[in-house]
Design a protein around this motif. Structure first.
Motif, PDB file in Angstrom:
ATOM      1  N   MET A   1       0.839  -1.176   0.000  1.00  0.00           N
ATOM      2  CA  MET A   1       0.000   0.000   0.000  1.00  0.00           C
ATOM      3  C   MET A   1       0.885   1.240   0.000  1.00  0.00           C
ATOM      4  SD  MET A   1      -2.531   1.557   2.881  1.00  0.00           S
ATOM      5  CE  MET A   1      -1.139   2.037   3.849  1.00  0.00           C
ATOM      6  N   THR A   2       0.451   2.221  -0.768  1.00  0.00           N
ATOM      7  CA  THR A   2       1.142   3.504  -0.817  1.00  0.00           C
ATOM      8  C   THR A   2       0.138   4.596  -0.517  1.00  0.00           C
ATOM      9  OG1 THR A   2       2.625   2.667  -2.532  1.00  0.00           O
ATOM     10  CG2 THR A   2       2.539   5.043  -2.235  1.00  0.00           C
ATOM     11  N   GLU A   3       0.532   5.552   0.301  1.00  0.00           N
ATOM     12  CA  GLU A   3      -0.328   6.682   0.620  1.00  0.00           C
ATOM     13  C   GLU A   3       0.093   7.872  -0.234  1.00  0.00           C
ATOM     14  OE1 GLU A   3      -2.059   9.138   4.447  1.00  0.00           O
ATOM     15  OE2 GLU A   3      -0.327   7.844   4.721  1.00  0.00           O
ATOM     16  N   PHE A   4      -0.885   8.471  -0.904  1.00  0.00           N
ATOM     17  CA  PHE A   4      -0.638   9.615  -1.765  1.00  0.00           C
ATOM     18  C   PHE A   4      -1.327  10.841  -1.186  1.00  0.00           C
ATOM     19  CE2 PHE A   4      -0.347   5.935  -4.495  1.00  0.00           C
ATOM     20  CZ  PHE A   4       0.768   6.205  -5.281  1.00  0.00           C
ATOM     21  N   SER A   5      -0.628  11.967  -1.185  1.00  0.00           N
ATOM     22  CA  SER A   5      -1.221  13.250  -0.840  1.00  0.00           C
ATOM     23  C   SER A   5      -1.753  13.850  -2.132  1.00  0.00           C
ATOM     24  CB  SER A   5      -0.160  14.172  -0.231  1.00  0.00           C
ATOM     25  OG  SER A   5      -0.683  15.472  -0.059  1.00  0.00           O
ATOM     26  N   ILE A   6      -3.046  14.254  -2.106  1.00  0.00           N
ATOM     27  CA  ILE A   6      -3.699  14.819  -3.292  1.00  0.00           C
ATOM     28  C   ILE A   6      -4.374  16.118  -2.841  1.00  0.00           C
ATOM     29  CG2 ILE A   6      -5.242  14.349  -5.220  1.00  0.00           C
ATOM     30  CD1 ILE A   6      -5.033  11.342  -4.397  1.00  0.00           C
ATOM     31  N   PRO A   7      -3.600  17.208  -2.738  1.00  0.00           N
ATOM     32  CA  PRO A   7      -4.126  18.438  -2.144  1.00  0.00           C
ATOM     33  C   PRO A   7      -5.299  19.071  -2.872  1.00  0.00           C
ATOM     34  CG  PRO A   7      -1.856  18.735  -2.909  1.00  0.00           C
ATOM     35  CD  PRO A   7      -2.206  17.300  -3.101  1.00  0.00           C
ATOM     36  N   ASP A   8      -5.453  18.840  -4.170  1.00  0.00           N
ATOM     37  CA  ASP A   8      -6.537  19.474  -4.919  1.00  0.00           C
ATOM     38  C   ASP A   8      -7.853  18.699  -4.859  1.00  0.00           C
ATOM     39  OD1 ASP A   8      -4.757  21.457  -5.610  1.00  0.00           O
ATOM     40  OD2 ASP A   8      -4.310  20.618  -7.581  1.00  0.00           O
ATOM     41  N   MET A   9      -7.881  17.570  -4.181  1.00  0.00           N
ATOM     42  CA  MET A   9      -9.090  16.748  -4.088  1.00  0.00           C
ATOM     43  C   MET A   9      -9.993  17.330  -2.996  1.00  0.00           C
ATOM     44  SD  MET A   9      -9.315  12.645  -3.396  1.00  0.00           S
ATOM     45  CE  MET A   9      -8.386  12.775  -1.873  1.00  0.00           C
ATOM     46  N   SER A  10     -11.232  17.718  -3.376  1.00  0.00           N
ATOM     47  CA  SER A  10     -12.074  18.385  -2.386  1.00  0.00           C
ATOM     48  C   SER A  10     -13.550  17.983  -2.415  1.00  0.00           C
ATOM     49  CB  SER A  10     -11.971  19.898  -2.574  1.00  0.00           C
ATOM     50  OG  SER A  10     -12.423  20.260  -3.861  1.00  0.00           O
ATOM     51  N   CYS A  11     -13.951  17.121  -3.351  1.00  0.00           N
ATOM     52  CA  CYS A  11     -15.381  16.802  -3.433  1.00  0.00           C
ATOM     53  C   CYS A  11     -15.578  15.359  -3.919  1.00  0.00           C
ATOM     54  CB  CYS A  11     -16.087  17.769  -4.380  1.00  0.00           C
ATOM     55  SG  CYS A  11     -15.572  17.603  -6.109  1.00  0.00           S
ATOM     56  N   GLY A  12     -16.819  14.944  -3.973  1.00  0.00           N
ATOM     57  CA  GLY A  12     -17.136  13.593  -4.429  1.00  0.00           C
ATOM     58  C   GLY A  12     -16.723  13.340  -5.869  1.00  0.00           C
TER      59      GLY A  12
END
Length: 65
Positions: A1-12
Motif C-alpha cells: 500500500m502507498t499513501e498519496f497526498s492529493i491536495p486538490d481533491m475536495s469533493c465527491g
C-alpha cells in the motif's frame, strides 16, 4: 500500500476521478480515499510513478507521503 497526498481533491467528483484514474491502470487496485485529509491509500501492482502520472493526467497532482 502507498499513501498519496492529493491536495486538490475536495469533493465527491474529485474522489471519483482519482479512483477512476487508478482503476484505469489497475482494475484490481484497492483505493481508499480520505477526503478530509486529501489523501488516498492505493494498493496496486502498478508502480507509484505510474499512479502519480495517471492522477496528474486527470488534474490531480499527487505525491507519495
Amino acid at each position: 500500500m502507498t499513501e498519496f497526498s492529493i491536495p486538490d481533491m475536495s469533493c465527491g467528483h474529485c474522489k471519483a476521478a482519482v479512483e477512476g484514474a487508478v482503476f484505469t491502470l489497475d482494475p484490481q487496485a484497492v483505493v481508499v480515499v480520505d477526503m478530509a485529509a486529501r489523501r488516498a491509500d492505493v494498493t496496486s501492482a502498478v508502480a507509484d510513478a505510474a499512479v502519480i502520472a495517471a492522477l496528474a493526467k486527470v488534474g490531480f497532482p499527487a505525491e507519495v507521503v
